[in-house]
Design an enzyme around this catalytic site. Structure first.
Site, PDB file in Angstrom:
ATOM      1  N   ASP A  16       0.820  -1.220   0.000  1.00 52.31           N
ATOM      2  CA  ASP A  16       0.000   0.000   0.000  1.00 52.31           C
ATOM      3  C   ASP A  16       0.853   1.269   0.000  1.00 52.31           C
ATOM      4  OD1 ASP A  16      -2.155  -1.774   0.266  1.00 52.31           O
ATOM      5  OD2 ASP A  16      -2.096  -1.644   2.443  1.00 52.31           O
ATOM      6  N   GLU A 184     -11.328   0.647  -4.106  1.00 46.41           N
ATOM      7  CA  GLU A 184     -10.717   1.102  -2.857  1.00 46.41           C
ATOM      8  C   GLU A 184      -9.455   1.902  -3.175  1.00 46.41           C
ATOM      9  OE1 GLU A 184      -9.966  -2.524  -0.806  1.00 46.41           O
ATOM     10  OE2 GLU A 184      -8.588  -3.289  -2.329  1.00 46.41           O
TER      11      GLU A 184
END
Length: 524
Positions: A16, A184
């Site tokens: 991430d 997302e």
């Protein structure tokens, strides 16, 4: 044929990624989930060579984690941004109730970060910050509601004061993606009067991809990038899969009005056999991008040669004696006094660490037999590697050199006072792989005990590898390595265990106290 970008800029468990650029320096943060210190911060001058300079959430009060060593909880998908001389990092802390977004700030990411502020009524994950031309900060995130009795995800944005966390208006719904699962990881960018929204879709597995849309207003209407998905490796033979959760950074002096950009994204490198297994977690990769007309186009091979040259001349090897001032490694709520590569699941090692009069690091297990055991560990950075720990174990104590994926999936060399034993845990099962009685080890109680573990790649056969890798566990006696057991690496892979992290290796206290004389990590 151009070189395929198959090497990460941050190998090992660094998922991430989020990036920003200030005065010629690039700053990068990653998810760290249940590990403390949390949210590692890296700095680079060229996007290829990276140095860790600390953690954005180093103190326990800044990141209250779920109890024990709960796997894949904690920090989800941070974003780093810079505005008016201040750096901001926003992150979701899963397991916190009520769930909200947490912001810390600093003028120097290599120094200390502020206490966090929380943004109320923002349940969900993957927060992002973006400022418009009027200086208003917009928080975007993947919201989650339970109004219908089931979890419903919606991408949302709300104006906030990032210094206090106060909401300045009502939330609006953003573009919800192309229709694939799990839209997302939203990142908003402001460019030439447009809002550009970058998303991850397809789930964080092998269907992962990067998509984009733009609109004049946050409320829409949204126009899709004509080349969506703009980055994906799904259904290809590319050695990097699950490419997604990306972030853009401008390279030109014109900033977001310029044409040249770079993009960081996560990916996995799966090993054979079918269907493929990744063991070191989701890693951070780098590709180029440039604007063509109204849209960015990804250039995957822009940095491939530079990264390959870096890897040919660098190594992740280190030797650490972990010496320091006598006493606790961290007083009260202060960051601990250890090099940046050391972390602990659940932060459990924090209270278990102290240095003796000689400055040697001591790790002590809790007296409660039901309490989770503290682990001091470092990320596994290579496909093949070896780690060694030289320990002095007090009488009656038990200690491990442990390869750890989550609380239910680990392998270790354990000294229990009577023997050295190789053990493996997978889900509810624990197996003894081999052992060596103390009488054959010259009674190491009170003397230095040397344990080692290595990850080895097997030779490929006609149909490829039989296992992704093998974990080999053993001890050293009189300078001679004695193997105690081997474990199929699939049992410590994400495909078997689930979760969002990767392997770490370190010293785990089972009972009593052990002193760490030396720790060595080296690629094979």
């Amino acid at each position: 044929m151009p070189t395929r970008s198959a090497r990460p800029i941050l190998p090992g468990y660094y998922p991430d990624p989020s990036i920003c650029r200030v005065d010629g320096a690039f700053w990068l943060v990653n998810s760290s989930f249940e590990y403390l210190p949390g949210v590692p911060v890296h700095r680079s001058a060229d996007l290829v060579h990276w140095e860790q300079v600390g953690h954005a959430y180093a103190r326990p009060s800044a990141l209250p984690l779920p109890g024990g060593d709960a796997g894949s909880q904690g920090t989800f998908a941070p974003t780093i941004r810079h505005h008016d001389g201040v750096f901001y990092v926003i992150v979701t802390n899963m397991g916190q109730d009520p769930l909200s977004q947490r912001i810390v700030r600093t003028t120097d990411p290599a120094a200390d970060w502020s206490d966090p502020v929380e943004v109320p009524d923002t349940p969900g994950i993957d927060p992002d910050l973006c400022w418009d031309e009027e200086g208003v900060c917009h928080l975007s995130w993947r919201g989650v509601s339970f109004e219908t009795g089931t979890a419903v995800s919606t991408l949302r944005s709300v104006p906030i004061d990032p210094g206090t966390g106060r909401r300045l208006g009502e939330a609006v719904e953003l573009w919800q993606g192309t229709g694939m699962r799990d839209a997302e990881g939203p990142h908003l960018y402001r460019r030439r009067g447009w809002w550009y929204l970058l998303l991850a879709e397809g789930g964080t597995g092998i269907g992962h991809c990067v998509t984009m849309a733009r609109a004049r207003e946050l409320t829409g209407p949204w126009e899709e990038h004509p080349g969506n998905p703009i980055l994906t490796h799904r259904s290809t033979d590319h050695p990097v899969q699950a490419t997604g959760h990306a972030d853009l950074v401008p390279l030109d002096a014109d900033g977001w009005d310029g044409a040249r950009f770079a993009m960081v994204h996560l990916g996995i490198r799966q090993l054979e056999p079918f269907p493929g297994y990744h063991v070191n977690g989701r890693e951070t990769f780098l590709v180029g991008a440039h604007w063509e007309g109204d849209w960015p186009v990804v250039v995957e091979d822009r940095y491939a040669e530079a990264i390959a040259a870096r890897d040919a001349s660098s190594t992740h090897a280190f030797t650490d004696e972990l010496r320091g001032r006598p006493g606790p490694v961290a007083d009260a709520d202060a960051p601990w006094d250890l090099p940046d590569q050391w972390v602990s699941p659940g932060g459990l090692a924090r209270a278990a660490l102290a240095r003796n009069e000689a400055g040697r690091l001591r790790l002590t297990a809790p007296g409660d037999d039901a309490a989770p055991r503290p682990l001091l560990a470092t990320r596994c950075r290579d496909a093949a590697w070896r780690a060694e720990a030289e320990l002095v174990v007090e009488p009656g104590a038990a200690v491990e050199l442990c390869v750890y994926l989550d609380p239910g999936h680990r392998a270790a060399v354990r000294w229990d006072g009577d023997r050295a034993v190789a053990v493996a845990t997978a889900a509810p099962f624990e197996q003894t792989l081999g052992e060596l009685a103390a009488e054959y080890m010259e009674a190491p109680q009170g003397r230095a005990l040397r344990m080692w573990v290595s990850a080895q790649l097997p030779e490929s056969g006609f149909f490829g590898q039989r296992v992704p890798d093998e974990l080999v566990l053993g001890v050293s006696v009189d300078g001679r390595d004695i193997e105690l057991g081997r474990l199929d690496g699939r049992y410590l892979s994400t495909e078997v265990a689930g979760g969002f992290t990767g392997r770490v290796v370190g010293v785990r206290a089972v009972s009593g106290t052990a002193t760490i004389e030396r720790f060595i990590y080296q690629p094979l």
